[in-house]
Design a protein around this motif. Structure first.
Motif, PDB file in Angstrom:
ATOM      1  N   PHE A   1     -10.564  20.188  20.601  1.00 14.00           N
ATOM      2  CA  PHE A   1      -9.497  19.886  19.654  1.00 14.00           C
ATOM      3  C   PHE A   1      -8.672  21.129  19.306  1.00 14.00           C
ATOM      4  CE2 PHE A   1     -11.675  15.865  18.975  1.00 14.00           C
ATOM      5  CZ  PHE A   1     -10.617  15.000  18.702  1.00 14.00           C
ATOM      6  N   VAL A   2      -9.319  22.301  19.272  1.00 16.50           N
ATOM      7  CA  VAL A   2      -8.571  23.544  19.036  1.00 16.50           C
ATOM      8  C   VAL A   2      -7.525  23.740  20.127  1.00 16.50           C
ATOM      9  CG1 VAL A   2      -8.746  26.080  19.111  1.00 16.50           C
ATOM     10  CG2 VAL A   2     -10.308  24.764  17.679  1.00 16.50           C
ATOM     11  N   ALA A   3      -7.910  23.453  21.367  1.00 13.41           N
ATOM     12  CA  ALA A   3      -6.960  23.588  22.471  1.00 13.41           C
ATOM     13  C   ALA A   3      -5.771  22.648  22.277  1.00 13.41           C
ATOM     14  CB  ALA A   3      -7.655  23.290  23.800  1.00 13.41           C
ATOM     15  N   LEU A   4      -6.038  21.421  21.819  1.00 10.70           N
ATOM     16  CA  LEU A   4      -4.948  20.472  21.575  1.00 10.70           C
ATOM     17  C   LEU A   4      -4.024  20.959  20.463  1.00 10.70           C
ATOM     18  CD1 LEU A   4      -6.885  17.068  21.757  1.00 10.70           C
ATOM     19  CD2 LEU A   4      -5.358  18.050  23.488  1.00 10.70           C
ATOM     20  N   GLU A   5      -4.624  21.480  19.398  1.00 11.21           N
ATOM     21  CA  GLU A   5      -3.813  21.992  18.282  1.00 11.21           C
ATOM     22  C   GLU A   5      -2.959  23.180  18.711  1.00 11.21           C
ATOM     23  OE1 GLU A   5      -5.958  21.631  14.151  1.00 11.21           O
ATOM     24  OE2 GLU A   5      -7.412  22.301  15.645  1.00 11.21           O
ATOM     25  N   LEU A   6      -3.562  24.054  19.513  1.00 11.30           N
ATOM     26  CA  LEU A   6      -2.847  25.247  19.962  1.00 11.30           C
ATOM     27  C   LEU A   6      -1.636  24.878  20.807  1.00 11.30           C
ATOM     28  CD1 LEU A   6      -2.870  28.344  20.007  1.00 11.30           C
ATOM     29  CD2 LEU A   6      -4.418  28.240  21.959  1.00 11.30           C
ATOM     30  N   LEU A   7      -1.765  23.809  21.564  1.00 16.16           N
ATOM     31  CA  LEU A   7      -0.661  23.366  22.413  1.00 16.16           C
ATOM     32  C   LEU A   7       0.399  22.588  21.646  1.00 16.16           C
ATOM     33  CD1 LEU A   7      -2.737  22.162  25.505  1.00 16.16           C
ATOM     34  CD2 LEU A   7      -1.318  24.219  25.367  1.00 16.16           C
TER      35      LEU A   7
ATOM     36  N   SER B   1     -19.647  21.980  18.307  1.00 14.96           N
ATOM     37  CA  SER B   1     -18.782  23.070  18.738  1.00 14.96           C
ATOM     38  C   SER B   1     -18.012  22.707  19.994  1.00 14.96           C
ATOM     39  CB  SER B   1     -19.620  24.333  18.994  1.00 14.96           C
ATOM     40  OG  SER B   1     -20.274  24.755  17.819  1.00 14.96           O
ATOM     41  N   ALA B   2     -18.670  21.993  20.906  1.00 19.65           N
ATOM     42  CA  ALA B   2     -17.986  21.591  22.136  1.00 19.65           C
ATOM     43  C   ALA B   2     -16.781  20.710  21.820  1.00 19.65           C
ATOM     44  CB  ALA B   2     -18.962  20.850  23.052  1.00 19.65           C
ATOM     45  N   VAL B   3     -16.959  19.779  20.874  1.00 16.64           N
ATOM     46  CA  VAL B   3     -15.852  18.903  20.484  1.00 16.64           C
ATOM     47  C   VAL B   3     -14.766  19.707  19.775  1.00 16.64           C
ATOM     48  CG1 VAL B   3     -15.219  16.885  19.103  1.00 16.64           C
ATOM     49  CG2 VAL B   3     -17.418  16.936  20.302  1.00 16.64           C
TER      50      VAL B   3
ATOM     51  N   MET C   1     -22.183  10.858  20.660  1.00 14.57           N
ATOM     52  CA  MET C   1     -21.079  11.763  20.971  1.00 14.57           C
ATOM     53  C   MET C   1     -19.719  11.094  20.753  1.00 14.57           C
ATOM     54  SD  MET C   1     -19.882  14.670  22.088  1.00 14.57           S
ATOM     55  CE  MET C   1     -20.956  15.641  23.142  1.00 14.57           C
ATOM     56  N   GLY C   2     -19.613   9.817  21.145  1.00 18.28           N
ATOM     57  CA  GLY C   2     -18.352   9.115  20.961  1.00 18.28           C
ATOM     58  C   GLY C   2     -17.950   9.033  19.502  1.00 18.28           C
ATOM     59  N   ARG C   3     -18.905   8.860  18.627  1.00 17.92           N
ATOM     60  CA  ARG C   3     -18.604   8.791  17.196  1.00 17.92           C
ATOM     61  C   ARG C   3     -18.133  10.136  16.658  1.00 17.92           C
ATOM     62  NH1 ARG C   3     -23.502   6.906  14.049  1.00 17.92           N
ATOM     63  NH2 ARG C   3     -24.658   7.985  15.696  1.00 17.92           N
ATOM     64  N   ILE C   4     -18.676  11.226  17.218  1.00 16.03           N
ATOM     65  CA  ILE C   4     -18.248  12.560  16.785  1.00 16.03           C
ATOM     66  C   ILE C   4     -16.768  12.760  17.092  1.00 16.03           C
ATOM     67  CG2 ILE C   4     -18.537  15.041  17.173  1.00 16.03           C
ATOM     68  CD1 ILE C   4     -21.479  14.443  17.829  1.00 16.03           C
ATOM     69  N   VAL C   5     -16.373  12.408  18.310  1.00 20.60           N
ATOM     70  CA  VAL C   5     -14.962  12.531  18.698  1.00 20.60           C
ATOM     71  C   VAL C   5     -14.089  11.667  17.803  1.00 20.60           C
ATOM     72  CG1 VAL C   5     -13.300  12.124  20.553  1.00 20.60           C
ATOM     73  CG2 VAL C   5     -15.542  13.117  21.081  1.00 20.60           C
TER      74      VAL C   5
ATOM     75  N   VAL D   1      -5.875  25.030  12.365  1.00 24.86           N
ATOM     76  CA  VAL D   1      -6.508  25.325  13.659  1.00 24.86           C
ATOM     77  C   VAL D   1      -7.907  25.874  13.416  1.00 24.86           C
ATOM     78  CG1 VAL D   1      -6.301  26.550  15.840  1.00 24.86           C
ATOM     79  CG2 VAL D   1      -4.242  25.774  14.644  1.00 24.86           C
ATOM     80  N   LYS D   2      -8.916  25.235  14.011  1.00 27.90           N
ATOM     81  CA  LYS D   2     -10.291  25.454  13.601  1.00 27.90           C
ATOM     82  C   LYS D   2     -11.063  26.510  14.401  1.00 27.90           C
ATOM     83  CE  LYS D   2      -9.635  22.431  10.545  1.00 27.90           C
ATOM     84  NZ  LYS D   2      -9.394  22.909   9.173  1.00 27.90           N
ATOM     85  N   SER D   3     -10.432  27.588  14.745  1.00 29.59           N
ATOM     86  CA  SER D   3     -11.151  28.747  15.278  1.00 29.59           C
ATOM     87  C   SER D   3     -10.328  29.976  14.973  1.00 29.59           C
ATOM     88  CB  SER D   3     -11.393  28.629  16.794  1.00 29.59           C
ATOM     89  OG  SER D   3     -10.222  28.942  17.518  1.00 29.59           O
TER      90      SER D   3
END
Length: 489
Positions: A271-277, A265-267, A454-458, A302-304
């Motif tokens: 990414f949602v913030a990036l998409e929104l922008l 969820s943190a990741v 964590m790096g792989r998740i991103v 957009v994932k939220s």
């Protein structure tokens, strides 16, 4: 002890059952306005703010309570119902009451910080707060709560050990998901009042897109990044379906460790913030002649919920403005947003369906090493085994959705009253999600967490989102909405 008595005792000791019962209890109180009674108007609601006094306020303006009083009453209510659950599942009640009190107030402080207008206001709302910019991170309060929990859990070990008696992330998040069922139902009732064409096309687009999205992301996570199914399934749901809620629901359905969906969820939120922008301006640049395609793209990409609807609102404004300037067409306001919202509604419904399917699959098939037999063949499980493993909170989720949806369909004039109760229940969902995030941070060992990758998740999220999800979602949107335009003023 008889079989029925033993089963009842096990149910009373089961945190999953308590999540369903407490979620349904809140839902039941939320039905009050439908019967002419406002039973939850006092619950506090967190809002984006410039003035601190406006950070919290009761959901109903007619209660006469100020923000702090409604917050205090909300605290006492949640403390009472969760303490009841803690007693039956075997917690130390004294430690729980003290620990929960600390966790609640720290969490609400984090949510308040995340709602500062410069952090939480979406770009389409900055002017109303008298500010020129905002980060647009509307769910940042959850991240702050998790970070504070991580700091306490990893640097203040003695204090963290005391608080862990009250840190019940699964109970908190599952109650929130049960309450979410009513919110999705009311959105669905609203959607049925929209144009039939939009609804049918939106449903088809969602099914087609996500039946492709999910297996592709799952395959990438498993085959190329070597994640276990416990990580890959919530990751695929979070990227493919609906961000935070989907990742958490899937993690609970397959009985993944609670830390997994929260880390995902943190990741997702970043990414949602990036998409929104980014996406609304891309839509304005390339899709201003195809406005409904742009709206559907926001809903699919957009994932939220908040991010998708905010991006739909921004896109609606940007595209209508450019169409008026360059094409001389004055489209009615709100239709692009409507498409984004309708698409998101069907995606939300898909969460419950997919969690149900995965719960059955994980119960019957040896998906991971814990479920596999020595021979590697299918597990021989009975109906009772499946029932024991099945996450009971999903029953609560489905019940809240079906009850409210059927009542609304039977009495459309009562939907407005139902919506009032849903908004009140939704305030509880926000709080329980925040409590979950803080609790996860509190019980998480960072060194072990980083070892999980964590790096792989991103990397997976970036590859999946920018490699094919955005573009395939755009193609699906074009396929179903190309040539449809809003009515003109």
């Amino acid at each position: 002890m008889s079989t029925n008595t033993y089963a009842r005792k096990r149910a009373l000791q089961n945190e999953d059952w308590w999540a369903a019962w407490l979620g349904l209890f809140i839902f039941g109180l939320g039905l009050g306005p439908y019967f002419g009674m406002d039973l939850l108007g006092w619950v506090t609601k967190a809002s984006v703010w410039i003035e601190p006094a406006k950070a919290f306020a009761p959901v109903s303006k007619g209660t006469g309570l100020n923000g702090f009083t409604s917050l205090l009453v909300t605290f006492l209510f949640i403390l009472a119902i969760t303490t009841l659950a803690a007693k039956f599942v075997g917690s130390n009640i004294k430690k729980y009451v003290i620990g929960f009190s600390i966790i609640f107030w720290v969490t609400m402080g984090c949510i308040m910080l995340g709602n500062i207008a410069y952090i939480g206001a979406t770009p389409d709302k900055t002017a109303s707060y008298g500010i020129g910019w905002s980060l647009g991170l509307g769910e940042m309060g959850y991240i702050i709560a998790m970070v504070v929990g991580l700091i306490i859990g990893n640097f203040f070990i003695k204090q963290a050990d005391f608080l862990k008696e009250a840190a019940k992330p699964e109970l908190f998040i599952k109650i929130g998901i049960v309450v979410l069922g009513a919110s999705i139902a009311i959105k669905t009732l609203d959607a049925f009042g929209l144009a039939t064409t939009i609804i049918i096309r939106g449903l088809c687009a969602v099914v087609e897109a996500y039946l492709i999205y999910w297996p592709v992301v799952y395959l990438i996570a498993r085959k190329f990044f070597k994640f276990t199914p416990e990580w890959a399934a919530p990751l695929a749901s979070g990227i493919s379906i609906c961000g935070v809620s989907a990742a958490i629901a899937t993690g609970s359905a397959i009985r993944a460790r609670p830390v997994i969906p929260v880390i995902l969820s943190a990741v997702i939120i970043v990414f949602v913030a990036l998409e929104l922008l980014l996406l609304p301006w891309l839509a304005q640049a390339f899709l201003f002649k195809d406005p409904m395609v742009a709206g559907a793209w926001m809903g699919l990409a957009v994932k939220s919920d908040g991010g998708a609807i905010a991006s739909g609102a921004i896109t609606d404004s940007l595209i209508r403005g450019r169409a008026l300037r360059e094409l001389g067409i004055n489209w009615e306001e709100g239709w692009i947003l409507m498409v984004a919202t309708t698409t998101k509604v069907f995606i939300d419904i898909f969460i419950g369906v997919w969690a149900f399917i995965l719960a059955i699959i994980w119960s019957v098939f040896p998906i991971d090493k814990n479920a596999a037999t020595n021979s590697g063949q299918k597990n021989k499980v009975s109906a009772s085994d499946i029932w024991d493993r099945f996450p009971k909170f999903i029953i609560g989720f489905v019940l809240t959705f079906l009850v409210l949806f059927l009542v609304g369909m039977n009495n459309p004039e009562g939907v407005k009253a139902l919506n009032t109760g849903v908004n009140e229940g939704n305030a509880f969902r926000t709080i329980f999600f925040g409590l979950c995030f803080f609790s996860i941070g509190l019980v998480t060992n960072v060194r072990k967490l980083w070892a999980e990758g964590m790096g792989r998740i991103v990397a997976i999220y970036g590859i999946a989102l920018f490699g094919f999800i955005l573009w395939f979602g755009l193609f699906i949107s074009w396929l179903f909405y190309h040539g449809i335009t809003p009515p003109t003023v």
